[in-house]
Structures are given as structure tokens and as C-alpha cells.
Write a protein that holds these residues in place. Structure first.
Motif, mmCIF file in Angstrom:
data_model
loop_
_atom_site.group_PDB
_atom_site.id
_atom_site.type_symbol
_atom_site.label_atom_id
_atom_site.label_comp_id
_atom_site.label_asym_id
_atom_site.label_seq_id
_atom_site.Cartn_x
_atom_site.Cartn_y
_atom_site.Cartn_z
ATOM 1 N N VAL A 29 0.794 -1.099 -0.019
ATOM 2 C CA VAL A 29 0.111 -0.129 -0.037
ATOM 3 C C VAL A 29 0.873 1.301 0.053
ATOM 4 O O VAL A 29 1.923 1.424 0.598
ATOM 5 N N LEU A 30 0.621 2.119 -1.006
ATOM 6 C CA LEU A 30 1.344 3.681 -0.894
ATOM 7 C C LEU A 30 0.147 4.747 -0.859
ATOM 8 O O LEU A 30 -0.707 4.777 -1.512
ATOM 9 N N LEU A 66 -1.996 15.164 -0.500
ATOM 10 C CA LEU A 66 -1.822 14.468 0.844
ATOM 11 C C LEU A 66 -3.462 13.963 1.381
ATOM 12 O O LEU A 66 -3.748 12.891 1.841
ATOM 13 N N SER A 74 -2.724 12.958 11.352
ATOM 14 C CA SER A 74 -2.716 11.361 10.926
ATOM 15 C C SER A 74 -3.190 10.510 11.761
ATOM 16 O O SER A 74 -3.050 10.484 13.005
ATOM 17 N N HIS A 80 -2.258 -4.673 6.255
ATOM 18 C CA HIS A 80 -1.342 -3.641 5.896
ATOM 19 C C HIS A 80 -1.673 -2.476 6.767
ATOM 20 O O HIS A 80 -2.789 -1.972 6.685
ATOM 21 N N GLU A 81 -0.515 -1.956 7.704
ATOM 22 C CA GLU A 81 -0.737 -0.783 8.456
ATOM 23 C C GLU A 81 -0.424 0.591 7.212
ATOM 24 O O GLU A 81 0.426 0.209 6.479
ATOM 25 N N SER A 82 -1.474 1.136 7.384
ATOM 26 C CA SER A 82 -1.230 2.556 6.550
ATOM 27 C C SER A 82 -1.888 3.804 7.460
ATOM 28 O O SER A 82 -1.796 3.652 8.821
ATOM 29 N N VAL A 83 -1.920 4.953 6.788
ATOM 30 C CA VAL A 83 -2.453 6.240 7.555
ATOM 31 C C VAL A 83 -3.374 6.668 6.892
ATOM 32 O O VAL A 83 -3.593 6.687 5.378
ATOM 33 N N ARG A 100 -4.928 10.593 6.468
ATOM 34 C CA ARG A 100 -4.262 12.164 6.493
ATOM 35 C C ARG A 100 -5.712 13.023 6.556
ATOM 36 O O ARG A 100 -6.570 12.743 5.708
#
Lengths: 241, 498, 282
Positions: free
Chosen positions: B385-386, B392, B471, B489-492, B494
Motif C-alpha cells: 500500500v502506498l 495528501l 495523521s 497492512h498498516e497505513s495512515v 491524513r
């Protein structure tokens, strides 16, 4: 066994080694200074604006080069990830150059304009807040430290000694240019600034227009990296070496 | 100088034979470079020779036949049992498929191979060098070709010393042609492992093969011919690091090819018709052991780096001992301890289980276990994951916030998969996926074709009130609806500063 | 070299050096090492002939095959392009709404469109369509001229106020400069717009008379006429009363070039699909 003379005489051996290495070095290094084609002839390369220069100094001060290279090599994988391969011309005003060979983080030669200012600021303040798997240390203090670059003109004069073609006008307006790039219209005559530094990005990079911080400078520098040459106007064959 | 030599026996004055490689003129001013003395090993028969032939044909057979084994993987997948498809980035070993990011299995195999080598060496000495190393196998095959065409040792010596005749030329040319053919077959087989064997064979024979295939065939043919035909023992002496440090794996119980000095010395030619061995050693100094040695050394000088442990000298010596009605085993494949025991007439014993061998075996089994467990439990799906960096986050017209993600799913199985994606960590978040889900849903079904990496553009939307700060930690959860396997999968996420 | 010591066991000369009883032998090197060394020298000479090698003060020898790592790279990139050309045919035939239904074509269009966007559109709209004051954000769900695939393709193809025959064009009257409404009316309508289009004052009346034709009765905008949505929190030329007044007084109008002719047909389709995806795909 004539080389016994060398093997048994330290001074002679040292002289011999020096001579051999000198020939190898001279043959490889000297022509780079005299050959015209060492640096490609492309339009758009200009010296760094004062704010970008300040950012570059911060880049070097913080040791960014320890993990980031600034050199896209002419390979397909690099071209597809980073963009056009780097030219010698693009670092001709770098003293010292930031090519590097250690890529703990990604190459930054063409990072300019790729991401938003917001992203850069958020990323520098806390890399994990935008890229959870990042191992980059945070540089949050940059946003709080007001940029002190009173000696911008002196820096530029020094660079002029080693061959960066800063004009007298550019040196005279160094302080003003610093303000303009960080604040826009509020700082002074934007058009005149852009004439001095074409393609420079203007505005408050960290979103706080009231003061110019080190964050502003670093982001200004990052956002211009690799953006000066317009490759649509370059005949690729003139770059072949 | 005298203190260091108390334990080891001084070499006897008269045992001062010079090994062939060192045979350069030993005058006052010896040359800086020594030529390679040609070695003409005599053929021999015996139990070790039989073992060597068996090992040679079995290994060559495996090497050349393995790529022709087929393995059905279904429509659209290669049916070669062992295939390393570099272009497509897939490795197939029977039922196991390896993706580029799983290359660490190769590390495991290499560790097992290395420890296995240590293990075998501590048990049986240079059994790898003598019987299994490709250099030994092909050199041995080349020796055999040489013998068939030019004759045995004495005939070859005569042929090489004699003048050039038509017969000599024919023999020489034939030998090199056969050598080249063997080398060519070797390189052919190498290429089979990286391409579909029948296809690439047809391509090569019809001249359609690509540049890489031909480059490798040319390179490997040349190297095999050079190393097995010309360099031979020089490879073991000067190129291979293994002989230099394998002594560290030996101990007093390792099986080695050794000459029983206590029994053989003092050596002497037998008196005419004499069968009286009173007052002298059993070595009749017939030099049979030297003549059969493929590296041209004299085993009677003791254990040495140049000995590859092929034990052909054991076969040669045993035949001689039989002729003189002496017990076999003057040169023997045995441990130092047993040799010592025999010299004292005490009992010999085979000690295979020793702390050293147990240690090597334990490491080998441990790595093997880790490999098997990780292979058996590995997930055949993965996500990358990107989070979008520009912008943002996006303010939507209704005031909610949206984040974009480039989402890659790796379906490493050979069947089509229906995955279900959901997110956790942000209250009330919904997802839209370009080309799949337009309106926003808490769960989105993502189909992925077999053996594919498929990118999706995923947008997650959440109310501003659901965000704690700029975040927010968020987790993507992907579930395989057929097997129930879940990957996260860890992500954020924003949002704006509050 | 008289008195050369020899090692008893091997018969090799020693160097005469001895440490802790260990003697250093002067073992001759194998001859083929020397030959290998000569072979390397010959190889190097061959290399000089074939590849770029010797510099002079102003130039360097180019080598007979004229090798250049950058030319090689360019060739490789061309080959990549060529290998992708089989896709181009499919793009020529299909229209955008069919392309997005084929997941493979969609992925291909997204990759190609992203590259095209970064090169051609990002200078104004920003990377990823983040926008800038005066340059619309393409990543949000607010579309001036409509957010469907077809409307986006039309905008890309013919531009906005581009001078192309089929350009998208509209013009907001200069209410202040031309004196179409009074200062008080301007202030009232500005307050009404800022206030979320609520209340029943003079602002509402002015809005209904002057603005609703293009911005819609409820202010939700009329994409077919290019009338922006005034009811959301997204402002092209800045938020706040001053910005709204400035726009009423003497409106700014964005210009976007027509890409038909600059980009080929396939590129326009790809970039339209990419832009469509940025906004989440209306």
C-alpha cells in the motif's frame, strides 16, 4: 628479478607507486576538466536562489546525503521510478555535488514537484505519519527554527569564486530574494525575482506565511531538484556519451 | 624453531619425494613460474572406481534428465518440473512456486548445502571433491574419452612423445571434438533449467534461439572444455578455495585416504621372485598409486591439499597387495585414529557419531525444518500500500475528507481469487475503487487473476469528525473469500490539522 | 644467488624468512597465471579498440562500435514503448467508457495517463491534481464542467476558453466594474453566498435574479454551463468575503489549452481516464 630493487627500498617503492597511480589518475581525471562535452549543453540550468541555497546547506548540514543519492542512472528501472537520467549539467553549480551512492532512502535528483509541499512538510515533521514503513528520522525542529541566512550574499560570493556565475545584481538582492521566494508578493517584486531565478517556486512552503523557517528553505530546495531542464526541448542524441 | 616441532614426527631423511607440480628445476635460482606437468593417470578398477563410475553416471543423468520432467500446473503455466524463469521472475520446483520476493528460500538451500558439505566432509573427508564435484565428474568423463581414443597411460605417453603422424592427428582431433560435444551437452542442459527444455532445444537446433541462450551455451561450452580438458587439477590447486580450508572440518575420526606408513616403510622393490617381507615395509615401491592419481601426487607423502580423496590409489594398491598376498589396505580410506589403532594392533572402530557431526547435522536439520515450516505456512497473497503524496488528502464538497492509496495485490496462486477489502481504524470510513466500486462501501470485492500483481486505485473517505488529528492509523484488511486467509497492512489516513 | 635455502620436504626454495619456526617458501606461481595476465592485457587492448576508452584533452576515442550507455538506455526505453504498442490499437478503437470496463486496459490507461498528466497537466493542476489558487483541484469531487468521463474528455480535448472552435466557454459579468448591480447589492449577495446560501434578505433576491441562471437556483452549480457550485467549501479563487467580492467586481476566468493536436488521441483518452480517477470516478 629486477623488481627486487623496488621490493627492498621503501623510498623507491613509494615513488614507484606514486608514479603509477598518478598516471592512472591523471589520464582519468584531467581530461574531464578540458573536454567540452563533460557537461552537456542544455538550457535552464541556473544557480540556486538564496532560499534554495539555504535549503541545500540544511540538506548538507543534516546529512541527508548519507541516505539519499541525487543521481538517476541511465537504466530502465531508474527511469521508470525517478524520471530522466541525471545530467552532469544539473549538478554543475553544486559545490560539493550530492550524487552519492548510498540509497537507504530513494534518490532525490528528480523529487522536485513530484509531491505536494504539504506532503514534504508532514513527512519531514514525522515521516511515519505519511509513510508508515519509513525509517527516516523526524526533522520536526526545522519547522520551528527561523531561517537565519544573513550571510546569504557571502555564501554566493564564495560560490562565485569556485565558478558559480552569480551576478552582482543577484548578490545585491540576496536578502530581498530570500524574502520574495518565501512570501511571494508580500516580500517584493516577484517578476524581477523570477527573471533572476527562472522556474523558482514561490510561496510559503510550510504553510505559515508569517515567517520563513528552515523548513521553508529545505522544501524550496527539494521542490526545485531536477526541475530546471525541460527535456521536451532537448534532443536526446546530444546527450549521448 | 625447535620448540614447535615436538609433537609432529620429523620426516624421515629418505622420504623426500617431490610432488610433480613442484618439479620445476630446483637449481640455485629457481624460476618464478612453474609449468604444469601433464598428468597421465592410468586407468584402474576396483570398488572405489566402481563407486566413482556410479556417482558419475547418476549425477550426469540427474543433471541432464531433470529439466525434461513435466509437472502439470494447469492452463497457461509452464509444465516443466524444475524451471527458473528469469524473465517472468518465477521459480518452479515441482509443486512449489517461488516469487522474486521469496528468494530467501535460496539462502536456505545454500545454507543447507554448505552445512551438508561440512557434515559430509567431517564424516568422509573429501568425498565431495573425489566423487561429486562437477569439476571431478566432467574431468573424469574427459579422462575416459581420452583413454578410449588414445589408449591408457603408457600409450598416451608414447603418443605425446612421438612425432606427429596422421594417426596421432586423427586421435587428437577426435578427442577434442568429443570433448567439445560433451561440453556442448553440458551447456545445453544448463540452458534447459532456465527455459522450457523442448522449446529451447528446438529453437537452438533451428537457429532461432535468442542472444542470451547462445551466449550462455558458448560460454559454458568453452569453460567446460577448458576446465575439464585443460585445467583439470589446476582448478583444485589454484582456483577452488574449498581444498584450502576444508582441513578445518577434519578430525581424528574423519575418513581420509591415507597411506599406512607404519606398515609400508621402509619401502623397497621386492627381491626377484621374493615373497619375503621380513625386516622391510610392505610398500613395494611400484608407484601404482602415483600413476593412477588424477592430480599426480604421491599419497605416501601424507595428507596433502592436492589430494582430492577419490581413493583410486586405494584400488590400485589393493590390486598390488593381492598379487603379493599381502593384506589389503596399505593405502586405505580410514580415519587417523584407526590407523593408529592398527599400528598398535588394537581394535579399530568407526565413530560416525561425534559432537562435530551431531552439530552439523543439527544445524542442517534446523534450517531444513525452518524452511519446510515457512514453506508450508507461507501465505500466497500479499499487499503493498502506498499512500498518495500529492495531494495528501482532499476536501470533498460535503466537507468529508478523502485519501488516495495505490494498492497492489499479489496473488501468488494459480487460481483466480476473489478478495474482500475492508479498513479498520477510522470510524465510518468507506472506500471507492477505480473501475470497481463507485459509490463507496465498507467492503469492496476485488477479483485478481491467477499469478498476477494487480494495482488498484483505492480512495477512502471519512467524516472530518471521525479523525483524531492530522495523521490517523488505519489498517487495510484483505480477505481471501475462498480460503478465509486474512492479510493486513498498516497505513495512515491524513486529514487537516484541527 | 648463492646459499639459497631449500625446504626439506618439498625441495622448494625458501625466502630465508622464518617466523616462529614457520618458513616462508618461495613457491613458483603456475605459468598459466602469467598467461592469464597477458590475456587480460590483450583483452584490454581489444577493449580500447571496441569501446570508448582513451581521452585526449578535448575528446575521447569513441570505439569502433560507437557504444554509449545513454544511447543504449534510449534504445531500451524505445523497445519498452514498442512492446506496449500492441495496446495502443485497442485504445484507438474503444471509447473511454469502454476502456474503463476492461481492467487490464484501465490499469494500462492509468499508468500511461499518470505519466502524461505529470508531464503536461501537473505544472498548473499540481502533481496528483492537488490544484492551486486559480487552478482547479482535480482530486476532489467538485467539477466545474462536469466530472463524468465524457465531460472530462471533452474538457481535455478542446480546452476551456482555449480559442478552439469547440472550446468550453462562459463568462461571468463584471458586476462591479460595469456597474450592473450596486455596491450594497454586491455586499448582500456576497454575504448570502458566504453564509451558505441561507436566509431571505436582499442577498437572496439578487442571487435569484443575477446568479441563479448559471450557478443554479440552489447554488449547486450547473456543470453543463460551467457554473461553479457555490454551496460547498471549495473555492477556486479563494474563500471568504473579500475573494467573493473581488470575483463579483471583476471576475477572473481560467484558461486551459485544447490538447487536441498537442496530444494524440490515445494519450487524450488515457489522461482523461486518469483525471477521472483522481476525483474518485463520477
Amino acid at each position: 628479478m629486477k623488481h627486487e630493487i623496488f621490493e627492498k627500498n621503501v623510498i623507491l617503492l613509494a615513488i614507484g607507486i606514486l608514479l603509477t597511480i598518478s598516471i592512472g589518475g591523471l589520464v582519468q581525471i584531467v581530461p574531464l576538466y578540458t573536454m567540452e562535452q563533460t557537461i552537456e549543453k542544455v538550457d535552464g540550468i541556473r544557480p540556486y536562489s538564496p532560499l534554495e541555497l539555504a535549503g541545500r546547506n540544511i540538506y548538507i548540514r543534516e546529512g541527508c546525503y548519507n541516505c539519499h543519492s541525487q543521481m538517476v542512472r541511465p537504466f530502465r528501472d531508474e527511469a521508470e521510478r525517478y524520471g530522466h537520467y541525471s545530467l552532469a549539467a544539473e549538478s554543475m553549480y553544486d559545490h560539493p555535488f550530492q550524487w552519492g551512492s548510498k540509497r537507504t532512502g530513494p534518490d532525490l535528483a528528480r523529487v522536485g514537484g513530484k509531491y505536494s509541499n504539504d506532503w514534504h512538510v508532514a513527512h519531514l515533521i514525522d515521516p511515519r505519519s505519511v509513510v508508515p514503513e519509513s525509517i527516516m528520522p523526524p526533522y520536526a525542529f526545522l519547522a520551528k527554527r527561523e531561517l537565519s541566512f544573513d550571510d546569504a550574499a557571502d555564501h554566493m560570493k564564495t560560490l562565485r569564486i569556485v565558478g558559480v556565475p552569480y551576478s552582482d545584481e543577484q548578490i545585491a538582492t540576496a536578502k530581498e530574494d530570500l524574502r520574495i521566494q518565501g512570501m511571494g508578493e508580500a516580500g517584493g517584486d516577484v517578476e524581477a525575482f523570477l527573471a533572476r531565478y527562472p522556474k523558482a517556486k514561490i510561496g510559503s512552503f510550510d504553510g505559515d506565511a508569517k515567517k520563513t523557517t528552515e523548513m521553508d528553505a529545505l522544501v524550496a530546495y527539494l521542490q526545485m531538484l531536477g526541475t530546471l531542464v525541460d527535456f521536451t526541448n532537448v534532443d536526446p542524441e546530444t546527450l549521448y556519451r | 624453531m625447535s620448540t614447535a616441532q615436538t609433537s609432529s614426527p620429523e620426516p624421515e631423511e629418505n622420504v623426500k619425494s617431490v610432488s610433480p607440480t613442484m618439479a620445476a628445476e630446483v637449481s640455485g635460482d629457481q624460476p618464478m613460474y612453474a609449468g604444469r606437468p601433464e598428468i597421465y593417470p592410468r586407468s584402474v578398477s576396483g570398488s572405489f572406481r566402481t563407486l566413482k563410475w556410479t556417482s558419475l553416471w547418476v549425477l550426469l543423468g540427474i543433471y541432464h534428465v531433470l529439466p525434461w520432467l513435466r509437472w502439470d500446473r494447469g492452463e497457461g503455466f509452464p509444465n516443466q518440473a524444475i524451471l527458473l524463469d528469469i524473465g517472468a521472475g518465477r521459480g518452479y520446483i515441482f509443486g512449489i512456486e517461488i516469487w522474486p520476493q521469496e528468494v530467501y528460500y535460496l539462502t536456505g538451500i545454500l545454507i543447507i548445502a554448505a552445512v551438508g558439505l561440512f557434515f559430509a566432509t567431517s564424516l568422509f573427508g573429501r568425498v565431495w571433491c573425489g566423487f561429486a564435484c562437477p569439476q571431478t565428474v566432467w574431468t573424469d568423463l574427459y579422462f575416459w574419452v581420452e583413454k578410449v581414443i588414445e589408449g591408457d597411460r603408457n600409450q598416451r605417453l608414447k603418443l605425446d612423445r612421438g612425432k606427429m603422424t596422421l594417426m596421432k592427428a586423427v586421435k587428437k582431433v577426435t578427442k577434442h571434438v568429443v570433448w567439445l560435444l560433451i561440453a556442448f551437452l553440458m551447456s545445453f542442459a544448463w540452458v534447459w533449467y532456465f527455459n522450457d527444455a523442448p522449446t529451447v532445444t528446438r529453437e537452438i537446433l533451428t537457429g532461432q534461439a535468442g542472444g542470451w541462450v547462445l551466449t550462455f551455451i558458448g560460454m559454458l561450452t568453452f569453460m567446460t572444455y577448458l576446465l575439464a580438458g585443460w585445467a583439470r587439477e589446476q582448478v583444485c590447486f589454484y582456483m577452488c578455495p574449498w581444498p584450502r580450508f576444508q582441513g578445518a572440518m577434519f578430525d581424528e575420526d574423519s575418513l581420509l585416504v591415507t597411506y599406512e606408513e607404519w606398515r609400508g616403510e621402509p619401502r623397497a622393490k621386492p627381491a626377484k621372485g621374493g615373497t619375503n617381507f621380513e625386516g622391510r615395509g610392505h610398500c613395494v615401491d611400484c608407484s601404482a598409486c602415483v600413476q593412477v592419481c588424477p592430480t599426480g601426487i604421491d599419497i605416501r607423502d601424507g595428507s596433502q591439499m592436492e589430494c582430492i580423496g577419490c581413493a583410486l590409489c586405494v584400488d590400485a594398491c589393493n590390486a598390488v597387495m593381492d598379487r603379493f598376498n599381502l593384506p589389503r589396505g596399505l593405502i586405505t580410506y580410514d580415519s587417523n585414529n584407526n590407523q593408529l589403532a592398527r599400528s598398535k594392533n588394537s581394535e579399530t572402530k568407526l565413530r560416525l557419531i561425534r559432537p562435530r557431526t551431531i552439530g552439523y547435522m543439527a544445524i542442517m536439520l534446523l534450517v531444513l525444518l525452518v524452511m519446510v515450516v515457512s514453506l508450508a505456512t507461507r501465505t500466497r497473497m500479499e499487499i503493498n500500500v502506498l499512500h498518495d503524496r500529492s495531494p495528501l488528502y482532499v476536501n470533498l464538497s460535503d466537507g468529508s475528507i478523502r485519501n488516495g492509496y495505490t494498492f497492489k495485490i499479489l496473488n501468488m496462486e494459480n487460481v483466480k481469487k476473489d478478495y474482500v477489502l475492508s479498513v479498520e481504524g477510522v470510524e465510518g470510513a468507506t472506500m471507492t475503487v477505480i473501475g470497481i466500486e463507485k459509490n463507496g462501501a465498507k467492503e469492496v470485492a476485488l477479483p485478481v487473476e491467477p499469478d498476477q500483481v494487480v494495482p488498484f486505485q483505492v480512495y477512502v473517505r471519512a467524516e472530518r469528525s471521525a479523525l483524531a488529528g492530522s495523521s490517523n492509523d488505519m489498517t487495510f484488511i484483505l480477505k481471501d473469500t475462498h480460503t478465509g486467509v486474512v492479510v493486513t497492512h498498516e497505513s495512515v489516513f491524513r486529514g487537516p490539522e484541527h | 644467488m648463492a646459499n639459497v635455502e631449500k625446504d626439506a620436504l618439498t625441495g622448494t626454495e625458501t625466502t630465508g624468512h622464518s617466523w616462529d619456526g614457520i618458513q616462508e617458501l618461495n613457491t613458483p606461481l603456475p605459468k598459466w597465471w602469467l598467461y592469464t595476465f597477458y590475456a587480460c592485457i590483450i583483452w584490454a587492448v581489444g577493449y580500447w579498440v571496441v569501446y570508448p576508452a582513451w581521452p585526449s584533452l578535448s575528446d575521447y576515442t569513441k570505439g569502433v562500435i560507437g557504444y554509449s550507455s545513454r544511447a543504449e538506455h534510449a534504445k531500451e526505453m524505445e523497445a519498452v514503448k514498442a512492446s506496449r504498442s500492441e495496446w495502443l490499437g485497442k485504445f484507438e478503437e474503444a471509447n473511454v467508457s469502454d476502456i474503463v470496463k476492461d481492467s487490464q486496459l484501465l490499469n494500462y490507461a492509468m499508468a500511461g495517463g499518470r505519466a502524461l498528466f505529470n508531464e503536461n497537466c501537473a505544472p498548473c493542476h499540481g502533481a496528483g491534481g492537488q490544484g492551486a489558487p486559480g487552478f482547479p483541484v482535480l482530486a476532489d469531487d467538485d467539477w466545474l464542467w462536469g466530472g463524468t468521463l465524457e465531460s472530462i474528455e471533452q474538457s481535455v480535448r478542446f480546452g476551456i476558453r482555449s480559442g478552439h472552435e469547440e472550446e468550453r466557454v462562459n463568462e461571468m459579468p463584471k458586476y462591479g466594474v460595469d456597474g450592473l448591480i450596486t455596491k450594497e447589492e454586491m455586499a448582500a449577495v456576497a454575504d448570502y453566498v458566504i453564509g451558505g446560501l441561507q436566509g431571505d434578505g436582499a442577498g437572496k433576491t439578487v442571487f435569484a435574479e443575477q446568479c441563479a441562471a448559471c450557478h443554479g437556483e440552489d447554488g449547486h452549480g450547473l456543470p453543463e454551463m460551467g457554473g461553479p457550485n457555490l454551496s460547498d467549501g471549495i473555492w477556486l479563487f479563494g474563500a471568504g468575503k473579500d475573494a467573493v467580492l473581488a470575483q463579483l467586481n471583476s471576475p477572473k476566468h481560467g484558461v486551459m489549452p485544447a490538447w487536441q493536436g498537442r496530444l494524440d488521441d490515445v494519450s487524450i483518452k488515457q489522461v482523461s481516464i486518469y483525471v477521472h480517477s483522481l476525483g474518485g470516478g463520477q
